[in-house]
Motif scaffolding. Structure first.
Motif, PDB file in Angstrom:
ATOM      1  N   UNK A 275     -13.529  -7.665  -0.218  1.00 40.14           N
ATOM      2  CA  UNK A 275     -14.352  -6.747  -0.453  1.00 40.14           C
ATOM      3  C   UNK A 275     -14.318  -5.371  -0.215  1.00 40.14           C
ATOM      4  N   UNK A 276     -14.877  -4.437  -0.670  1.00 38.30           N
ATOM      5  CA  UNK A 276     -14.755  -3.089  -0.404  1.00 38.30           C
ATOM      6  C   UNK A 276     -15.397  -2.603   1.105  1.00 38.30           C
ATOM      7  N   UNK A 277     -14.963  -1.747   1.840  1.00 37.70           N
ATOM      8  CA  UNK A 277     -15.241  -1.506   3.232  1.00 37.70           C
ATOM      9  C   UNK A 277     -16.868  -1.119   2.961  1.00 37.70           C
ATOM     10  N   UNK A 278     -17.555  -1.551   3.948  1.00 42.11           N
ATOM     11  CA  UNK A 278     -19.006  -1.200   3.936  1.00 42.11           C
ATOM     12  C   UNK A 278     -19.779  -2.237   2.927  1.00 42.11           C
TER      13      UNK A 278
END
Length: 648
Positions: free
Chosen positions: A328-331
């Motif tokens: 998943x994308x960072x954050x």
């Protein structure tokens, strides 16, 4: 009626029925019971024609239509609703007849075919299928999802819905509750109580059998014995018979005395709470059927824990859920299912965990079991906490090529390396003897686990948990593959267990006999449930009714909006990306409103005295309207999903 007269049935060299006779009347709801291997599934195979009697006479009315849950795992990209609709064999036959009549351009045949299509309920088939799917626990957003997109347990629920969709005079259900949670189980009971045909059901869930059957057919020693009444009445009558016959009572007395001692001990501990009183009643029942319990060929006990920390664990402001996946994308935030839980688990507590499907019961148990990390907050464990965890997927964790003995040897090595051996005997002969307590004797200790039944695998997992001498048991649906005798043995062992139990189960008999209190996981939180299982069942039915009303009101609102004339002021465009999509949705809804009105008019017309020359034309138009409605509904669902994504 169904009749068996002096029937003998063999599978290989084994005689399953020997000169057996019974009569089952139309409309009876029959529970088929007996030990594992007694021949229950073979009896079903006789009824559905896949096995034939070796001697004697057997008959089922030739005009009866049969419904049965397919045991194969469906593999198809077909949508869930369409897959279930195809269970309606009468509707499929009517559709085939319409196609044949149209291909032959036979007006008279078309007239009859369209009338049959109407009688088969073509106009409301999607609604009937979706009611079954939603009742069995699916979400409204999943109604059109491909069958292959669901896990195995959910696909088997679709097979059950498909069987219930079939209009049948004889319904055969083999372990229909295995893949259901408690809310879906309560819905299924309600549905089956309304079923007007003859039903035979195999189940190891005593409360389910009590709720839906009025006759019990017992296979014992290759004979069929019919009892009037549900499973509990069968137990009472059979226990009385055994007592009257003094059937091996001398060797049963020690077991009966043991039963009565622990029943008396737990009754003395029970509080005035409703759930505790419910448990007392369940234990009282054990005294009545003590001869039957003593006859069981399997029993075991949890050994005394090495220590009992108190509290076992304490939770402060804990969140339960799943961290974002690595890709998943960072954050990306975690998926939090249950929030801000502050509770303690004390020594000796017996907690039943309730909650509708998807509310987070298994997530809570997995986190306490250290399988998942808590999302915020603190879990403080008592010194010496030793957890025994039975997961729903525990059977998948077993190594198919290894034997029970190899599993035990590996367990000893792992615990020794971790410094967690607490004085247990670890020699191979000791492990063989321990396995023998769980009915793994002789050659079975060296049989590959992959060739064993689900019940045998579940017993092996229980054996491995018991050997570790836990002081906190976390059990997530432990009875899915257990027969009635083993469920009784598990209930007995849990009642004598000195430690703490946290139990998730759809087996209400087990919950009643084991749990003194209940926690409800609901709407993102955990709170005590102040009531017993009867109160919880009423709560589930009320919740299901409320959800149906919400869906109905939403549908009515959409239809009302679709049926209204255009020309009024449009809503202001609050989002440039969503506005065109909303306009498209409104256009589709308007078309659906027009088609719904036309379909209703056609159905009304067809129900009156119509000339044959008109019926074919009306039927063709009705089919065209229904086909177009289905296409528009699919388009509406697809577009709605995309709009939801934009909103998010």
């Amino acid at each position: 009626m169904i009749t068996l007269k002096n029937v003998t049935l063999r599978r290989g060299a084994k005689v399953l029925l020997d000169n057996a006779s019974v009569t089952l009347n139309p409309g009876e709801k029959v529970g088929l019971v007996g030990r594992n291997g007694a021949g229950k599934s073979s009896m079903f195979a006789l009824l559905d024609g896949s096995l034939h009697e070796d001697a004697g006479d057997y008959s089922v009315p030739t005009q009866w239509r049969m419904g049965q849950v397919a045991q194969d795992m469906p593999e198809t990209e077909q949508g869930a609703t369409d897959f279930v609709i195809e269970g309606d064999t009468r509707l499929l036959a009517a559709q085939s007849e319409v196609a044949a009549a149209e291909a032959g351009n036979d007006g008279d045949r078309m007239a009859h075919a369209y009338m049959e299509l109407q009688d088969a309920g073509a106009h409301d088939a999607p609604a009937r299928a979706q009611a079954l799917i939603l009742g069995l626990g699916f979400k409204t957003t999943e109604l059109s999802n491909p069958v292959n997109s669901f896990s195995g347990g959910w696909r088997m629920r679709l097979q059950l819905a498909r069987a219930l969709m079939c209009p049948s005079d004889l319904l055969l259900l083999d372990e229909p509750t295995n893949h259901l949670d408690l809310d879906a189980l309560v819905w299924l009971e309600t549905w089956l109580k309304r079923f007007e045909g003859t039903m035979l059901v195999i189940s190891h869930d005593r409360e389910f059998l009590d709720a839906v059957t009025n006759v019990t057919l017992h296979i014992d020693a290759a004979k069929l014995m019919r009892y009037s009444g549900n499973y509990s009445k069968f137990e009472d009558m059979r226990a009385e018979q055994m007592e009257l016959q003094q059937n091996a009572f001398s060797k049963q007395q020690d077991k009966i005395e043991h039963l009565q001692k622990f029943i008396a001990r737990f009754k003395a501990k029970a509080s005035k709470a409703k759930q505790a009183q419910s448990r007392v009643k369940a234990l009282d029942r054990m005294v009545k059927i003590a001869p039957l319990l003593a006859e069981a060929d399997f029993s075991f006990e949890f050994r005394e824990p090495a220590n009992l920390p108190n509290p076992m664990l304490s939770m402060q402001g804990v969140g339960f859920g799943y961290q974002a996946p690595a890709e998943a994308p960072a954050g990306t935030p975690p998926n939090v299912i249950v929030r801000n839980v502050s509770r303690s688990v004390l020594a000796g507590q017996r907690i039943g965990i309730l909650g509708a499907n998807g509310q987070g019961k298994s997530t809570l148990v997995k986190t306490v079991a250290r399988e998942l990390q808590p999302i915020g907050g603190d879990i403080t464990e008592g010194k010496g906490l030793n957890i025994g965890y039975f997961a729903q997927q525990e059977l998948d964790v077993l190594r198919p090529a290894d034997t029970p003995l190899e599993h035990m040897i590996t367990l000893v090595r792992e615990l020794t390396a971790a410094g967690k051996i607490a004085g247990q005997a670890t020699r191979e002969q000791d492990l063989r003897s321990f396995l023998g307590n769980f009915n793994f004797g002789g050659d079975m200790v060296k049989q590959a686990v992959g060739s064993m039944s689900g019940g045998e695998k579940a017993r092996l997992v229980l054996c491995m948990i018991v050997w570790q001498r836990p002081n906190l048991l976390l059990l997530d649906e432990p009875t899915n593959h257990l027969d009635l005798a083993t469920r009784e043995a598990l209930g007995m062992a849990l009642n004598e267990f000195e430690g703490t139990v946290m139990l998730v189960s759809h087996d209400r008999a087990l919950l009643r006999s084991v749990c003194d209190e209940f926690w409800m996981v609901s709407r993102g939180g955990v709170a005590p449930f102040d009531g017993d299982l009867d109160d919880y069942q009423r709560y589930l039915l009320d919740e299901a009714k409320r959800q149906r009303e919400e869906i109905k009101q939403g549908s009515n609102a959409a239809n009302g909006k679709a049926g209204s004339k255009s020309g009024g002021k449009k809503s202001p465009k609050t989002n440039s990306n969503k506005a065109p999509g909303k306009s498209a949705l409104e256009a589709i809804e308007a078309q659906m409103g027009v088609l719904n009105g036309e379909g209703a008019a056609l159905e009304s017309h067809l129900s009156t005295a119509v000339r044959h020359s008109e019926i074919a034309e009306l039927g063709k138009r009705l089919k065209s309207v229904n086909d177009e409605l289905k296409r528009l509904e699919d388009r509406w669902l697809d577009l709605s999903g995309k709009l939801d994504t934009v909103s998010a």
